[in-house]
Design a protein around this motif. Structure first.
Motif, PDB file in Angstrom:
ATOM      1  N   THR A  99       0.828  -1.212   0.000  1.00 20.68           N
ATOM      2  CA  THR A  99       0.000   0.000   0.000  1.00 20.68           C
ATOM      3  C   THR A  99       0.859   1.257   0.000  1.00 20.68           C
ATOM      4  O   THR A  99       0.336   2.356  -0.188  1.00 20.68           O
ATOM      5  N   ARG A 100       2.166   1.103   0.173  1.00 25.48           N
ATOM      6  CA  ARG A 100       3.049   2.263   0.225  1.00 25.48           C
ATOM      7  C   ARG A 100       4.458   1.862  -0.184  1.00 25.48           C
ATOM      8  O   ARG A 100       4.826   0.686  -0.184  1.00 25.48           O
ATOM      9  N   LEU A 101       5.242   2.855  -0.561  1.00 24.94           N
ATOM     10  CA  LEU A 101       6.669   2.678  -0.793  1.00 24.94           C
ATOM     11  C   LEU A 101       7.415   3.251   0.405  1.00 24.94           C
ATOM     12  O   LEU A 101       6.954   4.213   1.023  1.00 24.94           O
ATOM     13  N   PRO A 102       8.581   2.674   0.755  1.00 22.60           N
ATOM     14  CA  PRO A 102       9.312   3.183   1.919  1.00 22.60           C
ATOM     15  C   PRO A 102       9.751   4.638   1.727  1.00 22.60           C
ATOM     16  O   PRO A 102      10.030   5.065   0.607  1.00 22.60           O
ATOM     17  N   GLU A 103       9.799   5.395   2.815  1.00 24.19           N
ATOM     18  CA  GLU A 103      10.193   6.796   2.750  1.00 24.19           C
ATOM     19  C   GLU A 103      11.620   6.962   2.253  1.00 24.19           C
ATOM     20  O   GLU A 103      11.973   7.984   1.671  1.00 24.19           O
ATOM     21  N   ALA A 144      -0.507   6.488  -2.418  1.00 21.29           N
ATOM     22  CA  ALA A 144       0.211   7.760  -2.548  1.00 21.29           C
ATOM     23  C   ALA A 144       1.669   7.501  -2.860  1.00 21.29           C
ATOM     24  O   ALA A 144       2.238   6.458  -2.494  1.00 21.29           O
ATOM     25  N   LEU A 145       2.279   8.437  -3.564  1.00 21.74           N
ATOM     26  CA  LEU A 145       3.717   8.388  -3.836  1.00 21.74           C
ATOM     27  C   LEU A 145       4.459   9.166  -2.757  1.00 21.74           C
ATOM     28  O   LEU A 145       3.908  10.120  -2.183  1.00 21.74           O
ATOM     29  N   LEU A 184      -4.127   5.752  -6.682  1.00 18.90           N
ATOM     30  CA  LEU A 184      -3.610   7.114  -6.570  1.00 18.90           C
ATOM     31  C   LEU A 184      -4.708   8.139  -6.838  1.00 18.90           C
ATOM     32  O   LEU A 184      -5.421   8.050  -7.841  1.00 18.90           O
ATOM     33  N   THR A 185      -4.824   9.116  -5.955  1.00 17.74           N
ATOM     34  CA  THR A 185      -5.813  10.179  -6.129  1.00 17.74           C
ATOM     35  C   THR A 185      -5.161  11.512  -6.470  1.00 17.74           C
ATOM     36  O   THR A 185      -5.848  12.432  -6.917  1.00 17.74           O
TER      37      THR A 185
END
Length: 444
Positions: free
Chosen positions: A37-41, A61-62, A82-83
């Protein structure tokens, strides 16, 4: 730490660890098809990354600092959630391919126009109601796909996409195309099907490189005369519009190979169409044609479709004379064209109408289909006491796909139809036709 390519696609990995930032040499990464659901910071620290694929991972989200991946040339984000797009995306100055298809984007930031090296931009399957005018700054863009959105117009600045070869705007709400589209001299493929086009801009004739034009399912009543200037046009499809006429300039499309105007309101085809000497497939089924121009005989047609249930790509035509104009015309058994759903009120010659309907429905495909699906049942008298047992003990037999006697009957009916059409209006032949119909009806 020396890893150059990492492909973890189509697994069940729920999270990418922050420690991936130590893979400083990484150039290609594919995490598609995982339950992420996410990419690492820390991901944007991979500054040697050139290709990143994160398709179909439920990404919402990116990272806000994704612009730090300044060497990125390809970014694939298809089929996510993605919104919105972070402003830092504009920093990806080396990006050539950006795939944002099938997300939930309602807005495209103006900064998209800063991606000067972009060649392919996919935005299909989103919720976009407009495209920012800054998109016209993408001078190197080759392909733009904004199909399946909610666009009511395209910006006039689209004329700045001077390198564009493919423009796909299918399934939107467009009523017109901007006049500036004529500036796209390298445009080869234009698909505007399933919109609400009420007219096609005259400037379309300036798209001198156009090879494929798809206008299916719009509300066009005419095509502009300038369409005849498209010397390289190979495929023109305007099915299911409201066309009442075709411009005689259509003959100027000297490379036209396939021309389809099925399901419109055409009452005639201009004789100038014969000037399109490369035409091989002409589909005019579902119109209101009473005859065809004699000039069609000069073309080397491989298929001429006049009806939905036409069994062969080409039919035998006869020459005739138009009683109104006196010009030589072509006609055949399928002309004049009849409505797809015959009027039940027309009950004159009911048996002829039924016979005509029978023949029209007997294309090779439907004949095979009916025969295969037809079931013969043999029931036994002693089992009639119990209905359930009767059904269980019924012996079923599949019919032979092509019964010889039925094929012969089909040919007989077809020959009769030809004779019947030739005899229409000739009272002297009426009895003979009726007798023949009786014989075939009895045979059926």
């Amino acid at each position: 730490m020396q890893l150059v390519e990492l492909d973890l696609s189509r697994n069940d990995i729920p999270e990418i660890p922050e420690s991936i930032s130590f893979c400083k040499a990484l150039q290609v990464a594919d995490f598609s098809g995982n339950p992420l659901t996410r990419l690492p910071e820390s991901f944007p620290e991979l500054q040697n990354l050139t290709c990143l694929s994160v398709n179909d991972i439920s990404l919402q989200a990116l990272p806000e600092n994704i612009g730090n991946l300044y060497n990125l040339a390809s970014l694939e984000l298809r089929e996510n959630l993605l919104t919105y797009l972070p402003e830092s995306l504009a920093q990806l100055q080396r990006l050539e391919e950006l795939d944002l298809g099938n997300n939930e984007l309602y807005h495209l930031p103006e900064t998209i126009g800063a991606l000067f090296n972009l060649k392919d931009l996919w935005l299909d399957g989103n919720q976009l109601a407009e495209i920012p005018q800054e998109v016209g700054n993408l001078k190197n863009l080759l392909c733009l796909d904004v199909s399946e959105n909610k666009l009511e117009c395209l910006p006039e600045e689209i004329n700045g996409l001077t390198s564009l070869t493919d423009l796909l705007v299918s399934q939107n709400l467009l009523q017109v195309l901007p006049d500036g589209i004529g500036k796209l001299r390298k445009l080869s493929i234009l698909k505007v099907d399933q919109n609400k086009l009420i007219q096609l801009t005259d400037s379309i004739g300036d798209c001198e490189s156009l090879t494929e034009l798809v206008l299916t399912e719009n509300q066009l009543q005419i095509l502009p005369k300038s369409i005849g200037k498209l010397k390289k046009l190979n495929n023109l499809n305007a099915d299911r519009n409201k066309l009442t006429s075709l411009p005689k300039e259509i003959g100027g499309c000297c490379s036209l190979n396939v021309f389809s105007v099925r399901d419109n309101r055409l009452s005639r085809i201009p004789s100038e169409i014969s000037q399109a000497t490369e035409l091989h497939v002409l589909d005019v089924a579902g119109n209101r044609l009473t005859y065809l121009p004699l000039s069609l005989t000069t073309l080397k047609l491989k298929a001429l479709w006049l009806s939905d249930n036409q069994s062969q790509p080409l039919l035998t035509f006869q020459t005739d004379t138009d009683p109104e104009t006196g010009e030589k015309i072509l006609t055949c058994v399928l002309l004049p064209q009849m409505p797809s759903e015959p009027d039940c009120q027309a009950d004159n010659l009911p048996r002829c109408g039924a016979l005509e309907s029978l023949v029209n429905e007997m294309s090779d495909e439907t004949w095979n289909e009916r025969a295969v699906n037809r079931v013969s049942a043999i029931r036994f008298l002693e089992d009639e006491k119990d209905e359930e047992d009767n059904e269980m003990r019924t012996l079923l037999r599949r019919a032979t796909p092509h019964p010889g006697e039925l094929k012969n009957m089909k040919k007989t009916v077809e020959n009769l139809r030809n004779d019947m059409n030739a005899a229409k209006g000739l009272d002297s032949n009426k009895n003979e036709v009726n007798n023949a119909i009786d014989r075939v009806t009895t045979s059926v």
